[in-house]
Design an enzyme around this catalytic site. Sequence first.
Site, PDB file in Angstrom:
ATOM      1  N   ASN A 104       0.870  -1.179   0.000  1.00 49.64           N
ATOM      2  CA  ASN A 104       0.000   0.000   0.000  1.00 49.64           C
ATOM      3  C   ASN A 104       0.908   1.230   0.000  1.00 49.64           C
ATOM      4  O   ASN A 104       1.482   1.586   1.030  1.00 49.64           O
ATOM      5  CB  ASN A 104      -0.899  -0.025   1.248  1.00 49.64           C
ATOM      6  CG  ASN A 104      -1.749   1.220   1.372  1.00 49.64           C
ATOM      7  OD1 ASN A 104      -1.776   2.061   0.471  1.00 49.64           O
ATOM      8  ND2 ASN A 104      -2.445   1.349   2.497  1.00 49.64           N
TER       9      ASN A 104
ATOM     10  N   LYS B  65       0.144   4.228  -0.360  1.00 48.31           N
ATOM     11  CA  LYS B  65      -0.516   5.421   0.208  1.00 48.31           C
ATOM     12  C   LYS B  65      -0.294   6.634  -0.713  1.00 48.31           C
ATOM     13  O   LYS B  65      -0.255   6.472  -1.930  1.00 48.31           O
ATOM     14  CB  LYS B  65      -0.055   5.645   1.653  1.00 48.31           C
ATOM     15  CG  LYS B  65      -0.232   4.363   2.510  1.00 48.31           C
ATOM     16  CD  LYS B  65      -0.046   4.559   3.981  1.00 48.31           C
ATOM     17  CE  LYS B  65      -0.278   3.229   4.706  1.00 48.31           C
ATOM     18  NZ  LYS B  65      -0.149   3.320   6.154  1.00 48.31           N
TER      19      LYS B  65
ATOM     20  N   HIS C  12      -9.581   1.289   5.022  1.00 49.09           N
ATOM     21  CA  HIS C  12      -8.304   1.476   5.709  1.00 49.09           C
ATOM     22  C   HIS C  12      -8.516   2.400   6.910  1.00 49.09           C
ATOM     23  O   HIS C  12      -9.326   3.329   6.846  1.00 49.09           O
ATOM     24  CB  HIS C  12      -7.262   2.064   4.756  1.00 49.09           C
ATOM     25  CG  HIS C  12      -5.878   1.991   5.316  1.00 49.09           C
ATOM     26  ND1 HIS C  12      -5.428   2.871   6.269  1.00 49.09           N
ATOM     27  CD2 HIS C  12      -4.862   1.131   5.085  1.00 49.09           C
ATOM     28  CE1 HIS C  12      -4.184   2.549   6.599  1.00 49.09           C
ATOM     29  NE2 HIS C  12      -3.817   1.506   5.900  1.00 49.09           N
TER      30      HIS C  12
ATOM     31  N   GLU D 165      -6.855   4.760   7.969  1.00 47.09           N
ATOM     32  CA  GLU D 165      -6.629   6.184   7.655  1.00 47.09           C
ATOM     33  C   GLU D 165      -7.864   6.792   7.008  1.00 47.09           C
ATOM     34  O   GLU D 165      -8.122   7.995   7.144  1.00 47.09           O
ATOM     35  CB  GLU D 165      -5.384   6.314   6.760  1.00 47.09           C
ATOM     36  CG  GLU D 165      -4.107   6.048   7.549  1.00 47.09           C
ATOM     37  CD  GLU D 165      -2.954   5.495   6.747  1.00 47.09           C
ATOM     38  OE1 GLU D 165      -2.985   5.562   5.498  1.00 47.09           O
ATOM     39  OE2 GLU D 165      -2.005   4.981   7.378  1.00 47.09           O
TER      40      GLU D 165
ATOM     41  N   GLU E 291      -5.226  -4.801  10.698  1.00 50.69           N
ATOM     42  CA  GLU E 291      -4.230  -3.754  10.864  1.00 50.69           C
ATOM     43  C   GLU E 291      -4.505  -2.998  12.170  1.00 50.69           C
ATOM     44  O   GLU E 291      -5.289  -2.031  12.179  1.00 50.69           O
ATOM     45  CB  GLU E 291      -4.296  -2.766   9.699  1.00 50.69           C
ATOM     46  CG  GLU E 291      -3.987  -3.368   8.351  1.00 50.69           C
ATOM     47  CD  GLU E 291      -3.437  -2.330   7.369  1.00 50.69           C
ATOM     48  OE1 GLU E 291      -2.339  -2.548   6.862  1.00 50.69           O
ATOM     49  OE2 GLU E 291      -4.100  -1.299   7.151  1.00 50.69           O
TER      50      GLU E 291
ATOM     51  N   GLY F 177       2.595   2.473  10.850  1.00 53.14           N
ATOM     52  CA  GLY F 177       3.537   3.583  10.714  1.00 53.14           C
ATOM     53  C   GLY F 177       4.254   3.951  12.000  1.00 53.14           C
ATOM     54  O   GLY F 177       4.904   4.990  12.065  1.00 53.14           O
TER      55      GLY F 177
ATOM     56  N   SER G 214       3.527  -1.936  10.432  1.00 54.09           N
ATOM     57  CA  SER G 214       4.975  -2.018  10.663  1.00 54.09           C
ATOM     58  C   SER G 214       5.551  -3.393  10.317  1.00 54.09           C
ATOM     59  O   SER G 214       6.459  -3.881  10.980  1.00 54.09           O
ATOM     60  CB  SER G 214       5.320  -1.632  12.097  1.00 54.09           C
ATOM     61  OG  SER G 214       4.965  -0.266  12.326  1.00 54.09           O
TER      62      SER G 214
END
Length: 253
Positions: free
Chosen positions: A12, A14, A98, A100, A169, A175, A215
């Site tokens: 991904n 992003k 996701h 985010e 996730e 991250g 991560s």
Amino acid sequence: MKKFRKKIVAGNWKMNKSIAEAVDLAADIKRELAGNVDVDVVLCPPFTALKAVGDIITDTPIKLGAQNMHWETDGAYTGEISAAMLRDIYCHYVILGHSERRAGFHETDALVNRKVKAALAGNLAPIVCVGETLPERQAERQREVVGGQVRKSLAGLGEDLDRVIVAYEPVWAIGTGVNATAAQAQEMHAFIRETLAEMSTAETAAAMRIQYGGSMKPANAAELLAQPDVDGGLVGGASLEARSFVEIVRAAL
Ligand code: 13P
């Protein structure tokens, strides 16, 4: 019943990479992975680079994925992209829900569910993300949160449920450099599979793939991917460089 599940590793990217950078990265990954047939590999560049990356990988088993889409087929939805548009440029996968997007763009389980249905109707394989936040884990609510996300995001799919890939996730691992331990990942993946079995059948759940994301790096990929219910990875930061992404794919072999 244990079924063979082919591992699936997706990058991904992003909101990173110009078209030229994306083409270079895809070409490097393609060269390094030539001959690999045992892991499904998916590249998810930003919309602007989808076509160019698709052209690079067109003669390989590597597949193209998008990072989002709209739930309607067409119409007055300024700034949005439909499933058919993604199929038009040979996307096979689409990441949906996701964290985010859930956190930053108010995507609810109900909205993710509409997108999942639209993706399936449009012949795309949805990679549906679920995961608890740090306060939720600290309150030991991860099962309640993730179970709810799975049940609501994937409600009403019937026979099509097994076309979905679930990505666990944990938000606190994305991250941050702090991955879930292999034991934490396995526990949640097994729980997700139990939930999927309750929504369908044990056989369907046994056939479905559940990726880990958060991560994932070359240093931790082999241990995570060796867990019985971890069927692949959804990789962010480490997918932005060919070497680290390819190492993770090799760890899945
Ligand atoms: P990182 O690998 O950068 O933690 O991101 C994970 C992710 O969000 C993949 O979708």
